[in-house]
Design a protein around this motif. Structure first.
Motif, PDB file in Angstrom:
ATOM      1  N   GLU A   1       3.859   1.544   6.278  1.00  0.00           N
ATOM      2  CA  GLU A   1       4.506   1.473   7.518  1.00  0.00           C
ATOM      3  C   GLU A   1       3.850   1.226   8.846  1.00  0.00           C
ATOM      4  O   GLU A   1       4.064   0.240   9.829  1.00  0.00           O
ATOM      5  N   ILE A   2       2.564   1.995   9.036  1.00  0.00           N
ATOM      6  CA  ILE A   2       1.742   1.825  10.281  1.00  0.00           C
ATOM      7  C   ILE A   2       1.206   0.160  10.258  1.00  0.00           C
ATOM      8  O   ILE A   2       1.163  -0.178  11.135  1.00  0.00           O
ATOM      9  N   VAL A   3       0.689  -0.073   9.051  1.00  0.00           N
ATOM     10  CA  VAL A   3      -0.126  -1.407   8.852  1.00  0.00           C
ATOM     11  C   VAL A   3       0.774  -2.479   8.856  1.00  0.00           C
ATOM     12  O   VAL A   3       0.670  -3.310   9.579  1.00  0.00           O
TER      13      VAL A   3
ATOM     14  N   SER B   1      -3.313   6.784  12.808  1.00  0.00           N
ATOM     15  CA  SER B   1      -3.741   5.921  13.706  1.00  0.00           C
ATOM     16  C   SER B   1      -3.878   4.436  13.053  1.00  0.00           C
ATOM     17  O   SER B   1      -4.679   4.378  12.259  1.00  0.00           O
ATOM     18  N   GLU B   2      -3.326   3.512  13.548  1.00  0.00           N
ATOM     19  CA  GLU B   2      -3.316   2.152  13.072  1.00  0.00           C
ATOM     20  C   GLU B   2      -4.901   1.747  13.330  1.00  0.00           C
ATOM     21  O   GLU B   2      -5.411   0.916  12.713  1.00  0.00           O
TER      22      GLU B   2
ATOM     23  N   GLU C   1      -5.035   3.317  -8.492  1.00  0.00           N
ATOM     24  CA  GLU C   1      -4.790   2.007  -8.003  1.00  0.00           C
ATOM     25  C   GLU C   1      -5.987   1.446  -7.633  1.00  0.00           C
ATOM     26  O   GLU C   1      -6.441   0.475  -7.729  1.00  0.00           O
ATOM     27  N   VAL C   2      -6.916   2.266  -6.999  1.00  0.00           N
ATOM     28  CA  VAL C   2      -8.229   1.716  -6.476  1.00  0.00           C
ATOM     29  C   VAL C   2      -9.166   1.494  -7.586  1.00  0.00           C
ATOM     30  O   VAL C   2      -9.938   0.337  -7.529  1.00  0.00           O
ATOM     31  N   CYS C   3      -9.172   2.400  -8.637  1.00  0.00           N
ATOM     32  CA  CYS C   3     -10.047   2.109  -9.742  1.00  0.00           C
ATOM     33  C   CYS C   3      -9.406   0.728 -10.487  1.00  0.00           C
ATOM     34  O   CYS C   3     -10.043   0.160 -11.294  1.00  0.00           O
ATOM     35  N   GLY C   4      -8.124   0.414 -10.181  1.00  0.00           N
ATOM     36  CA  GLY C   4      -7.365  -0.705 -10.968  1.00  0.00           C
ATOM     37  C   GLY C   4      -7.675  -2.056  -9.976  1.00  0.00           C
ATOM     38  O   GLY C   4      -6.936  -3.163 -10.508  1.00  0.00           O
ATOM     39  N   GLY C   5      -8.507  -1.980  -8.990  1.00  0.00           N
ATOM     40  CA  GLY C   5      -8.942  -3.141  -8.371  1.00  0.00           C
ATOM     41  C   GLY C   5      -7.898  -3.408  -7.254  1.00  0.00           C
ATOM     42  O   GLY C   5      -7.821  -4.477  -6.735  1.00  0.00           O
ATOM     43  N   ARG C   6      -6.962  -2.501  -6.846  1.00  0.00           N
ATOM     44  CA  ARG C   6      -6.029  -2.927  -5.884  1.00  0.00           C
ATOM     45  C   ARG C   6      -6.218  -1.765  -4.661  1.00  0.00           C
ATOM     46  O   ARG C   6      -7.055  -0.865  -4.752  1.00  0.00           O
ATOM     47  N   ARG C   7      -5.560  -2.345  -3.653  1.00  0.00           N
ATOM     48  CA  ARG C   7      -5.384  -1.340  -2.271  1.00  0.00           C
ATOM     49  C   ARG C   7      -4.433  -0.236  -2.428  1.00  0.00           C
ATOM     50  O   ARG C   7      -3.484  -0.566  -2.994  1.00  0.00           O
ATOM     51  N   SER C   8      -4.914   0.833  -1.948  1.00  0.00           N
ATOM     52  CA  SER C   8      -3.801   1.806  -1.788  1.00  0.00           C
ATOM     53  C   SER C   8      -3.549   2.511  -0.617  1.00  0.00           C
ATOM     54  O   SER C   8      -4.335   2.824   0.074  1.00  0.00           O
ATOM     55  N   LEU C   9      -2.149   2.337  -0.144  1.00  0.00           N
ATOM     56  CA  LEU C   9      -1.820   2.967   1.071  1.00  0.00           C
ATOM     57  C   LEU C   9      -0.502   3.794   0.801  1.00  0.00           C
ATOM     58  O   LEU C   9       0.446   3.163   0.213  1.00  0.00           O
ATOM     59  N   THR C  10      -0.556   4.817   1.387  1.00  0.00           N
ATOM     60  CA  THR C  10       0.912   5.698   1.260  1.00  0.00           C
ATOM     61  C   THR C  10       1.849   5.100   1.927  1.00  0.00           C
ATOM     62  O   THR C  10       1.519   4.500   2.977  1.00  0.00           O
ATOM     63  N   PRO C  11       3.219   5.702   1.657  1.00  0.00           N
ATOM     64  CA  PRO C  11       4.367   4.951   2.625  1.00  0.00           C
ATOM     65  C   PRO C  11       4.108   4.869   4.071  1.00  0.00           C
ATOM     66  O   PRO C  11       4.282   4.165   4.734  1.00  0.00           O
ATOM     67  N   ARG C  12       3.733   6.022   4.449  1.00  0.00           N
ATOM     68  CA  ARG C  12       3.667   6.368   5.893  1.00  0.00           C
ATOM     69  C   ARG C  12       2.405   5.256   6.252  1.00  0.00           C
ATOM     70  O   ARG C  12       2.659   4.607   7.552  1.00  0.00           O
TER      71      ARG C  12
ATOM     72  N   ILE D   1      -1.073 -13.439  -0.167  1.00  0.00           N
ATOM     73  CA  ILE D   1      -2.563 -13.515  -1.130  1.00  0.00           C
ATOM     74  C   ILE D   1      -2.632 -12.134  -1.923  1.00  0.00           C
ATOM     75  O   ILE D   1      -3.118 -11.938  -3.071  1.00  0.00           O
ATOM     76  N   ILE D   2      -2.387 -11.008  -1.157  1.00  0.00           N
ATOM     77  CA  ILE D   2      -2.412  -9.998  -1.706  1.00  0.00           C
ATOM     78  C   ILE D   2      -1.226  -8.961  -1.126  1.00  0.00           C
ATOM     79  O   ILE D   2      -0.492  -9.596  -0.165  1.00  0.00           O
ATOM     80  N   SER D   3      -0.686  -7.917  -1.990  1.00  0.00           N
ATOM     81  CA  SER D   3       0.330  -7.210  -1.357  1.00  0.00           C
ATOM     82  C   SER D   3       0.246  -5.799  -1.484  1.00  0.00           C
ATOM     83  O   SER D   3      -0.769  -5.355  -1.951  1.00  0.00           O
ATOM     84  N   LEU D   4       1.122  -4.816  -0.712  1.00  0.00           N
ATOM     85  CA  LEU D   4       0.949  -3.628  -0.707  1.00  0.00           C
ATOM     86  C   LEU D   4       1.569  -3.219  -2.023  1.00  0.00           C
ATOM     87  O   LEU D   4       2.618  -3.671  -2.090  1.00  0.00           O
ATOM     88  N   GLN D   5       0.968  -2.113  -2.524  1.00  0.00           N
ATOM     89  CA  GLN D   5       1.599  -1.770  -3.774  1.00  0.00           C
ATOM     90  C   GLN D   5       2.826  -0.923  -3.488  1.00  0.00           C
ATOM     91  O   GLN D   5       2.570   0.007  -2.829  1.00  0.00           O
ATOM     92  N   SER D   6       3.699  -0.994  -3.991  1.00  0.00           N
ATOM     93  CA  SER D   6       5.062  -0.012  -3.913  1.00  0.00           C
ATOM     94  C   SER D   6       4.672   1.293  -4.766  1.00  0.00           C
ATOM     95  O   SER D   6       4.022   1.048  -5.669  1.00  0.00           O
TER      96      SER D   6
END
Length: 221
Positions: free
Chosen positions: A133-135, A88-89, A119-130, A215-220
């Motif tokens: 897409e929702i976000v 869910s979005e 990724e989160v320990c490296g100070g980035r946000r982490s979202l899986t591909p699906r 300003i930030i980007s989703l990690q590929s």
């Protein structure tokens, strides 16, 4: 990767067992605690102070959004990663708005859990591909509705943009103050001014704004 201490919170024993196996296959990573409900998760996070807390959304007593919010408030150095079956979005937005650093689906557990933790320990946000897409669909809708573009026409200053970036990456006020060499009250003032200037009402809105404006980007992945 440095040694990591991890807390697992899920009301399904088999999910915890599977996640623990994946995590402890990494050298130096150790699951230091497990919880079967939200209250237990918060209590163990306070006591154990793990580097990462991996939490489900649907848990008894407190849900994952409430758990994320309480952990971020009481154990601010702990990164919170949501591991759930829900796509869910609204739940993604609620989790990120509560301070979660990442959101991944249980269907992606084997393929994505280790990378998400890194990724989160490296100070980035982490979202899986699906989830990405929702976000992104939500962000595009917000843009088409002329939301999150700044209501006053006044652009944030360079210092305010830096605060936006750090907030959107999941940093709390004290961390931002240390990073920028300013007082916590100054960070709070910047945050309030930014929200007012841009017409934002929540941290989730701010994350949207940061993504929409590069300003930030989703990690590929």
């Amino acid at each position: 990767m440095k040694k990591l201490r991890i807390l697992l919170a899920d009301d399904h024993v088999l999910i915890r067992r599977g996640a623990r196996g994946v995590l402890q296959s990494q050298q130096g990573w150790r699951v230091v605690g497990e919880a079967g409900n939200g209250t237990e998760a918060v209590e163990k996070a306070k006591r154990l102070k793990p580097d990462v807390a991996i939490v489900d959304i649907s848990m008894p007593e407190l849900d994952g959004v409430q758990v994320a919010r309480q952990i971020r408030k009481t154990v601010p150095n702990t990164k919170v990663l949501v591991l759930t079956m829900h796509e869910s979005e609204q739940l993604v937005e609620s989790a990120l708005g509560a301070g979660a650093h990442g959101y991944i689906l249980k269907s992606d557990l084997t393929a994505s859990l280790v990378k998400a933790v890194k990724e989160v320990c490296g100070g980035r946000r982490s979202l899986t591909p699906r989830v990405s897409e929702i976000v992104v669909k939500g962000f595009l809708k917000a843009r088409s509705d002329n939301q999150l573009e700044g209501r006053t026409g006044t652009q944030p200053t360079s210092r305010q943009l830096e605060v936006v970036r750090l907030l959107a990456e999941g940093k709390v006020n004290k961390e931002i103050a240390c990073r920028l060499g300013i007082a916590v009250r100054t960070v709070e003032a910047h945050r309030a001014n930014i929200m007012q200037k841009l017409g934002l009402h929540s941290l989730a809105d701010l994350i949207r704004y940061a993504l929409l404006n590069g300003i930030i980007s989703l990690q590929s992945r």
